[in-house]
Design a protein around this motif. Structure first.
Motif, PDB file in Angstrom:
ATOM      1  N   UNK A 184      -6.199  81.788 -23.911  1.00 40.43           N
ATOM      2  CA  UNK A 184      -6.108  80.982 -25.153  1.00 40.43           C
ATOM      3  C   UNK A 184      -5.262  79.857 -26.039  1.00 40.43           C
ATOM      4  N   UNK A 185      -5.803  78.955 -25.973  1.00 36.74           N
ATOM      5  CA  UNK A 185      -4.991  77.663 -26.478  1.00 36.74           C
ATOM      6  C   UNK A 185      -5.064  77.209 -27.641  1.00 36.74           C
ATOM      7  N   UNK A 186      -3.703  77.676 -28.274  1.00 39.17           N
ATOM      8  CA  UNK A 186      -3.136  77.782 -29.654  1.00 39.17           C
ATOM      9  C   UNK A 186      -2.399  75.901 -29.874  1.00 39.17           C
ATOM     10  N   UNK A 187      -3.412  74.774 -30.645  1.00 39.95           N
ATOM     11  CA  UNK A 187      -2.817  73.142 -30.803  1.00 39.95           C
ATOM     12  C   UNK A 187      -2.788  73.238 -32.159  1.00 39.95           C
ATOM     13  N   UNK A 188      -1.445  72.922 -33.103  1.00 42.62           N
ATOM     14  CA  UNK A 188      -0.972  72.209 -34.343  1.00 42.62           C
ATOM     15  C   UNK A 188      -0.374  71.306 -34.224  1.00 42.62           C
ATOM     16  N   UNK A 191      -3.768  68.430 -23.859  1.00 39.49           N
ATOM     17  CA  UNK A 191      -4.665  69.381 -23.573  1.00 39.49           C
ATOM     18  C   UNK A 191      -5.016  69.127 -24.704  1.00 39.49           C
ATOM     19  N   UNK A 192      -5.120  68.309 -26.200  1.00 32.37           N
ATOM     20  CA  UNK A 192      -6.005  67.553 -27.186  1.00 32.37           C
ATOM     21  C   UNK A 192      -6.516  66.655 -26.823  1.00 32.37           C
ATOM     22  N   UNK A 193      -6.699  65.934 -25.948  1.00 30.33           N
ATOM     23  CA  UNK A 193      -7.359  65.779 -25.442  1.00 30.33           C
ATOM     24  C   UNK A 193      -8.774  65.773 -24.756  1.00 30.33           C
ATOM     25  N   UNK A 194      -8.348  66.577 -23.857  1.00 33.94           N
ATOM     26  CA  UNK A 194      -8.757  67.255 -22.736  1.00 33.94           C
ATOM     27  C   UNK A 194      -9.865  68.161 -23.387  1.00 33.94           C
ATOM     28  N   UNK A 195      -9.480  69.198 -24.794  1.00 34.97           N
ATOM     29  CA  UNK A 195     -10.398  69.576 -24.965  1.00 34.97           C
ATOM     30  C   UNK A 195     -11.193  69.082 -26.227  1.00 34.97           C
ATOM     31  N   UNK A 196     -10.996  68.039 -26.621  1.00 34.20           N
ATOM     32  CA  UNK A 196     -11.186  66.313 -27.531  1.00 34.20           C
ATOM     33  C   UNK A 196     -11.418  67.709 -28.519  1.00 34.20           C
ATOM     34  N   UNK A 197      -9.788  67.406 -29.606  1.00 37.18           N
ATOM     35  CA  UNK A 197      -9.810  68.500 -30.682  1.00 37.18           C
ATOM     36  C   UNK A 197     -10.410  67.611 -31.413  1.00 37.18           C
ATOM     37  N   UNK A 198     -10.849  68.051 -32.506  1.00 34.28           N
ATOM     38  CA  UNK A 198     -11.013  67.518 -33.736  1.00 34.28           C
ATOM     39  C   UNK A 198     -10.207  67.481 -35.548  1.00 34.28           C
ATOM     40  N   UNK A 199      -9.776  68.384 -35.443  1.00 36.40           N
ATOM     41  CA  UNK A 199      -9.034  68.924 -36.280  1.00 36.40           C
ATOM     42  C   UNK A 199      -7.891  70.371 -36.295  1.00 36.40           C
ATOM     43  N   UNK A 200      -6.764  69.577 -37.065  1.00 37.44           N
ATOM     44  CA  UNK A 200      -5.696  71.021 -36.617  1.00 37.44           C
ATOM     45  C   UNK A 200      -5.747  72.027 -38.378  1.00 37.44           C
ATOM     46  N   UNK A 201      -5.297  73.486 -37.548  1.00 36.19           N
ATOM     47  CA  UNK A 201      -4.669  73.824 -36.373  1.00 36.19           C
ATOM     48  C   UNK A 201      -6.472  74.287 -35.217  1.00 36.19           C
ATOM     49  N   UNK A 202      -5.824  74.212 -33.622  1.00 37.73           N
ATOM     50  CA  UNK A 202      -6.957  74.666 -33.220  1.00 37.73           C
ATOM     51  C   UNK A 202      -6.948  75.434 -32.274  1.00 37.73           C
ATOM     52  N   UNK A 203      -7.815  75.867 -31.799  1.00 38.11           N
ATOM     53  CA  UNK A 203      -7.816  77.530 -31.698  1.00 38.11           C
ATOM     54  C   UNK A 203      -8.474  77.383 -30.273  1.00 38.11           C
ATOM     55  N   UNK A 204      -8.903  78.224 -28.878  1.00 36.08           N
ATOM     56  CA  UNK A 204     -10.106  78.040 -28.009  1.00 36.08           C
ATOM     57  C   UNK A 204      -9.700  78.669 -27.037  1.00 36.08           C
ATOM     58  N   UNK A 205     -11.082  79.310 -26.369  1.00 35.82           N
ATOM     59  CA  UNK A 205     -10.562  80.823 -26.104  1.00 35.82           C
ATOM     60  C   UNK A 205     -11.265  79.740 -24.879  1.00 35.82           C
ATOM     61  N   UNK A 244     -14.482  78.136 -29.733  1.00 37.86           N
ATOM     62  CA  UNK A 244     -12.924  76.644 -30.345  1.00 37.86           C
ATOM     63  C   UNK A 244     -13.803  76.959 -32.046  1.00 37.86           C
ATOM     64  N   UNK A 245     -11.853  76.300 -32.355  1.00 40.38           N
ATOM     65  CA  UNK A 245     -12.434  76.796 -34.452  1.00 40.38           C
ATOM     66  C   UNK A 245     -11.433  75.506 -34.037  1.00 40.38           C
ATOM     67  N   UNK A 246     -11.681  74.629 -34.821  1.00 42.57           N
ATOM     68  CA  UNK A 246     -11.143  73.143 -35.122  1.00 42.57           C
ATOM     69  C   UNK A 246     -10.417  73.902 -36.834  1.00 42.57           C
ATOM     70  N   UNK A 247      -9.629  73.632 -36.921  1.00 43.13           N
ATOM     71  CA  UNK A 247      -9.707  73.435 -38.573  1.00 43.13           C
ATOM     72  C   UNK A 247      -9.373  75.107 -39.231  1.00 43.13           C
TER      73      UNK A 247
END
Length: 520
Positions: free
Chosen positions: A210-214, A257-271, A288-291
């Motif tokens: 579980x990856x969480x980015x903010x 990690x945000x670049x590799x997962x192509x995160x569009x918005x924060x906070x981000x959660x990915x399984x 994934x959940x962007x924002x």
């Protein structure tokens, strides 16, 4: 009039625009012209540009060279604000979808009118200042290079120190301590290693990652962080099937990690599910959940995040079980191979030990055989030398007997009882020595052989029998007189004197006694 670094958004490619938006979103830089300058200096590499942005002393020349914001910066800021507010739609089946807000068709027209209504103002300042700025930039760059070579820090002003935030700490334990200082010790179990280590742990133990980015500057970050302390989400992610990794995009690891997962918005959660096929590891993003959507409070958001986690886990439970079963089979096969290899190594060691013992036994037997053969050869050589010596002594006795027959010297008569019990009567001259008597006894078998064959093993002529060199004969008997008991040991003594001293002259009876007991 536009300067050398002037630009328009329409002149940038789509990739450059995306890099510009990512850079401004991470650094929170509102000066678009400065952002473009930094990206251009690093060939539009976002990661290097971010590192340059936070490096003291490297942005000051670019910031000083920025005079005015170019046309189109307001349009870029409005696009960034709209992207952060609406988020990005989920790319997987488990992610929460977000409706993308469409820009008003009236905005470009208004911006176009505002831009067209601006009149360019002619000024001599850019023409006069740009050589000076160029020289300052070159001098600062050269000084920084020299200081890097000698291991010192870059030159920077106090204003630059206060205007730039300190680089984000990459210590994972520091990240957990800061989170606990703000929200307490009750939270989801954060993995304290790097993202690569978390991926390896999830792959090795067959768990979900579980990856969480903010971003600390985002408005929804406090609500998201508070949700991570709610019992619903803590209980959900505390199960043994999850590895939770979280981070702020201000840190290099989270930014990658945000670049590799192509995160569009924060906070981000990915399984994420770590796959392994053909000896290579792969990362599969299950959901994934962007924002964030509209969440009233942290408790409601925590329940929503728990349901978001449960959905892909339930769908991929069979896949996880199958992967675990395959991993267990591989582990069992590996252990079986190790046991077989260990048994083989033990058996090989025993065989090698037996082979070593066999070689040592063979070597020992070979040496013993060689020693026995050497002793046998030496014994045969000694017997041959003794035989030659006896024949030579016999030849001397024959010659002395002839000389004795030609003279009228006094003689003595000896009666000798040999070892075999036979008795021999012989005569010796008065001038003879005991050595001649010993030689006579020693050559009795040679005399018998000569009497029968009248030849020697070395030829028919007895006088040509030579004495062997480097040979010292050992007598294995003694001459003893029984009445009185006298042992004659001095072979160099005169025969007449030795016998007369014992009252045995001119005739005597002597016994040949062996010095050693006969072998059975």
């Amino acid at each position: 009039m536009q300067g050398p670094d002037s630009f328009a958004l329409d002149e940038l490619t789509d990739a450059q625009k995306q890099s510009l938006e990512s850079f401004c979103q991470v650094t929170k830089e509102e000066n678009v012209q400065l952002a473009v300058r930094v990206l251009r200096s690093r060939q539009w590499r976002v990661e290097q540009a971010v590192e340059m942005y936070y490096e003291p002393g490297l942005i000051s020349p670019l910031a000083a060279a920025t005079v005015e914001e170019p046309v189109g910066s307001s349009q870029l800021r409005r696009r960034q604000t709209a992207a952060q507010s609406r988020g990005c739609s989920s790319s997987s089946s488990g992610g929460g979808s977000r409706s993308e807000a469409q820009p008003s068709p009236e905005e470009p027209e208004q911006e176009h009118k505002a831009v067209s209504s601006q009149k360019p103002q002619f000024s001599l300042m850019p023409l006069l200042s740009w050589p000076i700025l160029l020289l300052v930039h070159l001098a600062t760059t050269m000084i920084n290079v020299v200081l890097q070579l000698v291991g010192r820090q870059h030159i920077t002003t106090s204003a630059a120190r206060t205007s730039r935030p300190a680089p984000y700490s990459s210590d994972r334990s520091q990240f957990v301590r800061e989170f606990e200082s703000a929200y307490g010790t009750v939270h989801v179990p954060f993995y304290t290693g790097t993202l690569a280590e978390a991926q390896e742990t999830a792959r090795r133990e067959t768990k979900y990652l579980v990856v969480m980015l903010w971003s600390s500057e985002h408005d929804d970050t406090p609500l998201f962080e508070h949700a991570l302390t709610q019992p619903a989400l803590v209980q959900c992610l505390s199960r043994s099937q999850f590895v939770v990794w979280a981070g702020d995009v201000a840190s290099p690891d989270a930014f990658k990690a945000a670049e590799s997962l192509s995160v569009c918005a924060f906070p981000f959660m990915g399984i994420v599910f770590m796959q392994q096929a053909a000896g290579r590891s792969g990362m599969q993003l299950l959901a994934r959940m962007d924002g964030l959507g509209s969440s009233a409070n942290a408790q409601h958001l925590a329940s929503m995040l728990a349901r978001f986690v449960e959905r892909p886990v339930g769908r991929h439970a069979q896949t996880l079980h199958a992967t675990r079963r395959e991993q267990q089979e591989r582990e069992s096969a590996r252990r079986l191979r190790e046991q077989q290899n260990a048994a083989y190594e033990r058996s090989l060691a025993l065989d090698q030990e037996r082979e070593r013992a066999r070689r040592e036994q063979e070597e020992r037997e070979r040496r013993e055989q060689e020693e026995a053969e050497a002793l046998l050869r030496e014994e045969q050589r000694r017997k041959e030398l003794c035989r030659r010596w006896r024949w030579a002594k016999f030849a001397e006795q024959q010659q002395q007997q002839q000389q004795q027959d030609n003279t009228e010297d006094l003689v003595t008569t000896l009666s000798l009882r040999l070892e075999n019990g036979s008795r021999v009567v012989c005569k010796f001259a008065a001038s003879a020595t005991l050595q001649q008597v010993f030689d006579f006894v020693e050559t009795r078998d040679i005399a018998d052989e000569w009497a029968q064959t009248q030849t020697t093993p070395y030829g028919a002529d007895l006088s040509k029998t030579s004495m062997p060199k480097d040979y010292e004969h050992t007598y294995e008997f003694a001459l003893v007189s029984q009445f009185p008991r006298v042992v004659f040991e001095d072979r160099s003594a005169n025969l007449k004197d030795a016998l007369a001293a014992s009252g045995l002259w001119p005739s005597a009876a002597l016994i040949v006694e062996p010095l050693f007991e006969p072998e059975d």
